[in-house]
Write a protein that holds these residues in place. Structure first.
Motif, mmCIF file in Angstrom:
data_model
loop_
_atom_site.group_PDB
_atom_site.id
_atom_site.type_symbol
_atom_site.label_atom_id
_atom_site.label_comp_id
_atom_site.label_asym_id
_atom_site.label_seq_id
_atom_site.Cartn_x
_atom_site.Cartn_y
_atom_site.Cartn_z
ATOM 1 N N GLY A 112 0.679 -1.437 -0.027
ATOM 2 C CA GLY A 112 -0.141 0.119 -0.018
ATOM 3 C C GLY A 112 0.795 1.253 0.200
ATOM 4 N N LEU A 113 2.147 1.109 -0.151
ATOM 5 C CA LEU A 113 2.782 2.517 -0.077
ATOM 6 C C LEU A 113 2.572 3.010 -1.524
ATOM 7 C CD1 LEU A 113 6.285 1.513 1.682
ATOM 8 C CD2 LEU A 113 3.943 3.067 2.432
ATOM 9 N N THR A 114 2.622 4.228 -1.955
ATOM 10 C CA THR A 114 2.388 4.920 -2.985
ATOM 11 C C THR A 114 4.035 5.137 -3.923
ATOM 12 O OG1 THR A 114 2.634 7.159 -2.285
ATOM 13 C CG2 THR A 114 0.462 6.352 -2.341
ATOM 14 N N PRO A 115 3.905 5.371 -4.925
ATOM 15 C CA PRO A 115 5.253 5.653 -5.282
ATOM 16 C C PRO A 115 5.920 7.064 -4.857
ATOM 17 C CG PRO A 115 3.801 4.798 -7.246
ATOM 18 C CD PRO A 115 3.051 5.009 -6.081
ATOM 19 N N GLN A 116 5.011 7.993 -4.637
ATOM 20 C CA GLN A 116 5.572 8.942 -4.125
ATOM 21 C C GLN A 116 6.020 8.682 -2.651
ATOM 22 O OE1 GLN A 116 2.688 8.778 -5.502
ATOM 23 N NE2 GLN A 116 2.654 10.064 -7.077
ATOM 24 N N GLN A 117 5.660 7.994 -1.729
ATOM 25 C CA GLN A 117 5.941 7.627 -0.472
ATOM 26 C C GLN A 117 7.272 7.052 -0.504
ATOM 27 O OE1 GLN A 117 2.274 5.507 0.668
ATOM 28 N NE2 GLN A 117 2.129 7.298 2.446
ATOM 29 N N ILE A 118 7.395 6.099 -1.541
ATOM 30 C CA ILE A 118 8.654 5.454 -1.793
ATOM 31 C C ILE A 118 9.890 6.253 -1.851
ATOM 32 C CG2 ILE A 118 9.879 3.656 -3.281
ATOM 33 C CD1 ILE A 118 7.149 2.273 -3.274
ATOM 34 N N VAL A 119 9.503 7.241 -3.007
ATOM 35 C CA VAL A 119 10.563 8.324 -3.395
ATOM 36 C C VAL A 119 10.965 9.194 -2.236
ATOM 37 C CG1 VAL A 119 11.121 10.444 -4.927
ATOM 38 C CG2 VAL A 119 9.877 8.034 -5.895
ATOM 39 N N GLU A 120 9.809 9.361 -1.491
ATOM 40 C CA GLU A 120 10.179 10.382 -0.117
ATOM 41 C C GLU A 120 11.091 9.575 0.765
ATOM 42 O OE1 GLU A 120 9.891 13.814 2.095
ATOM 43 O OE2 GLU A 120 9.170 13.207 0.086
ATOM 44 N N VAL A 121 11.083 8.264 0.894
ATOM 45 C CA VAL A 121 12.144 7.564 1.537
ATOM 46 C C VAL A 121 13.384 7.875 1.314
ATOM 47 C CG1 VAL A 121 12.800 5.079 2.327
ATOM 48 C CG2 VAL A 121 10.319 5.618 2.463
ATOM 49 N N PHE A 122 13.616 7.826 -0.107
ATOM 50 C CA PHE A 122 14.996 7.819 -0.605
ATOM 51 C C PHE A 122 15.373 9.343 -0.245
ATOM 52 C CE2 PHE A 122 13.354 4.375 -3.584
ATOM 53 C CZ PHE A 122 13.558 3.550 -2.776
ATOM 54 N N LEU A 123 14.555 10.360 -0.632
ATOM 55 C CA LEU A 123 14.865 11.610 -0.281
ATOM 56 C C LEU A 123 15.227 11.837 1.098
ATOM 57 C CD1 LEU A 123 14.950 14.665 -0.867
ATOM 58 C CD2 LEU A 123 12.666 14.839 -0.606
ATOM 59 N N HIS A 124 14.505 11.269 2.143
ATOM 60 C CA HIS A 124 14.794 11.527 3.432
ATOM 61 C C HIS A 124 16.151 10.630 3.955
ATOM 62 C CE1 HIS A 124 13.823 11.790 7.743
ATOM 63 N NE2 HIS A 124 14.283 10.398 7.668
ATOM 64 N N SER A 125 16.322 9.428 3.386
ATOM 65 C CA SER A 125 17.552 8.721 3.434
ATOM 66 C C SER A 125 18.862 9.518 2.709
ATOM 67 C CB SER A 125 17.469 7.310 2.603
ATOM 68 O OG SER A 125 16.371 6.538 3.177
ATOM 69 N N SER A 126 18.649 10.243 1.920
ATOM 70 C CA SER A 126 19.837 11.168 1.381
ATOM 71 C C SER A 126 20.554 11.957 2.421
ATOM 72 C CB SER A 126 19.642 11.939 0.136
ATOM 73 O OG SER A 126 18.741 12.974 0.479
ATOM 74 N N VAL A 127 19.743 12.475 3.433
ATOM 75 C CA VAL A 127 20.227 13.429 4.265
ATOM 76 C C VAL A 127 21.271 12.497 5.368
ATOM 77 C CG1 VAL A 127 19.717 14.562 6.649
ATOM 78 C CG2 VAL A 127 18.529 14.582 4.563
ATOM 79 N N TYR A 128 21.110 11.114 5.511
ATOM 80 C CA TYR A 128 21.871 10.178 6.352
ATOM 81 C C TYR A 128 22.762 9.466 5.691
ATOM 82 C CZ TYR A 128 18.212 11.718 9.723
ATOM 83 O OH TYR A 128 17.569 12.821 10.525
ATOM 84 N N CYS A 129 22.544 9.081 4.503
ATOM 85 C CA CYS A 129 23.632 8.159 3.689
ATOM 86 C C CYS A 129 23.975 8.687 2.587
ATOM 87 C CB CYS A 129 22.893 6.574 3.585
ATOM 88 S SG CYS A 129 21.381 6.769 2.243
ATOM 89 N N GLY A 130 23.696 9.866 2.226
ATOM 90 C CA GLY A 130 24.316 10.659 0.752
ATOM 91 C C GLY A 130 23.361 10.435 -0.154
ATOM 92 N N PHE A 131 23.859 11.472 -1.246
ATOM 93 C CA PHE A 131 23.076 11.371 -2.451
ATOM 94 C C PHE A 131 23.395 10.107 -3.322
ATOM 95 C CE2 PHE A 131 22.845 16.095 -1.668
ATOM 96 C CZ PHE A 131 21.449 16.113 -1.293
ATOM 97 N N PRO A 132 24.416 9.757 -3.346
ATOM 98 C CA PRO A 132 24.828 8.737 -4.322
ATOM 99 C C PRO A 132 24.041 7.348 -4.084
ATOM 100 C CG PRO A 132 26.858 9.687 -3.758
ATOM 101 C CD PRO A 132 25.861 10.397 -2.940
ATOM 102 N N ARG A 133 23.918 7.017 -2.726
ATOM 103 C CA ARG A 133 22.880 5.851 -2.529
ATOM 104 C C ARG A 133 21.590 6.018 -2.767
ATOM 105 N NH1 ARG A 133 26.545 3.281 2.390
ATOM 106 N NH2 ARG A 133 28.102 2.480 1.065
ATOM 107 N N ALA A 134 21.055 7.428 -2.344
ATOM 108 C CA ALA A 134 19.657 7.763 -2.730
ATOM 109 C C ALA A 134 19.390 7.761 -4.251
ATOM 110 C CB ALA A 134 19.393 9.168 -2.091
#
Length: 141
Positions: free
Chosen positions: A93-115
């Motif tokens: 039930g996650l939306t594509p937008q929510q999934i992409v938001e996880v990656f945006l949020h993750s970029s703060v902690y693990c960096g842009f290359p991994r996001a």
């Protein structure tokens, strides 16, 4: 059947039910791909990973997938597993937008290359499922 075999079979059955709830063909394909080389690894993924851990009631499937996406993004090098779990995230039930938001949020902690790597995997999964393009804010908005 001995008690140990019964317990083993029950754990696998419980895990298989959880696997079915989370995944479509891709998740099952991972287990099937291990049958001829590492069947015990496949068994443990189902029995322990899904039966003992992912089926616990403290987090719902959507919450578990959010955590999984964040961890796989942060780890890096787990793009095949990320692909499977993006599919699972959509299934629960996650939306594509929510999934992409996880990656945006993750970029703060693990960096842009991994996001960026995670977003590339998501783009492929979304395209295969007819979920592209995604509407979003324009840069600088």
């Amino acid at each position: 059947m001995t008690e140990n075999e019964t317990s083993r079979a029950e754990r696998f059955a419980s895990g298989k039910a959880a696997l079915d709830a989370f995944h479509d063909g891709a998740g099952h394909g991972v287990i099937e791909s291990l049958a001829d080389i590492a069947p015990e690894l496949g068994h443990q993924i189902v029995a322990w990973g899904y039966g003992d851990i992912l089926s616990r009631p403290e987090l719902d499937p959507r919450e578990r997938q959010l955590v999984t996406l964040g961890i796989l993004t942060a780890m890096g090098g787990s793009e095949p597993q990320l692909e499977v779990h993006i599919g699972a995230s959509l299934k629960v039930g996650l939306t594509p937008q929510q999934i992409v938001e996880v990656f945006l949020h993750s970029s703060v902690y693990c960096g842009f290359p991994r996001a960026l790597n995670a977003v590339a995997v998501a783009k492929r999964v979304f395209a295969e499922r007819g979920l592209m393009p995604l509407a979003g804010e324009a840069p600088g908005a």
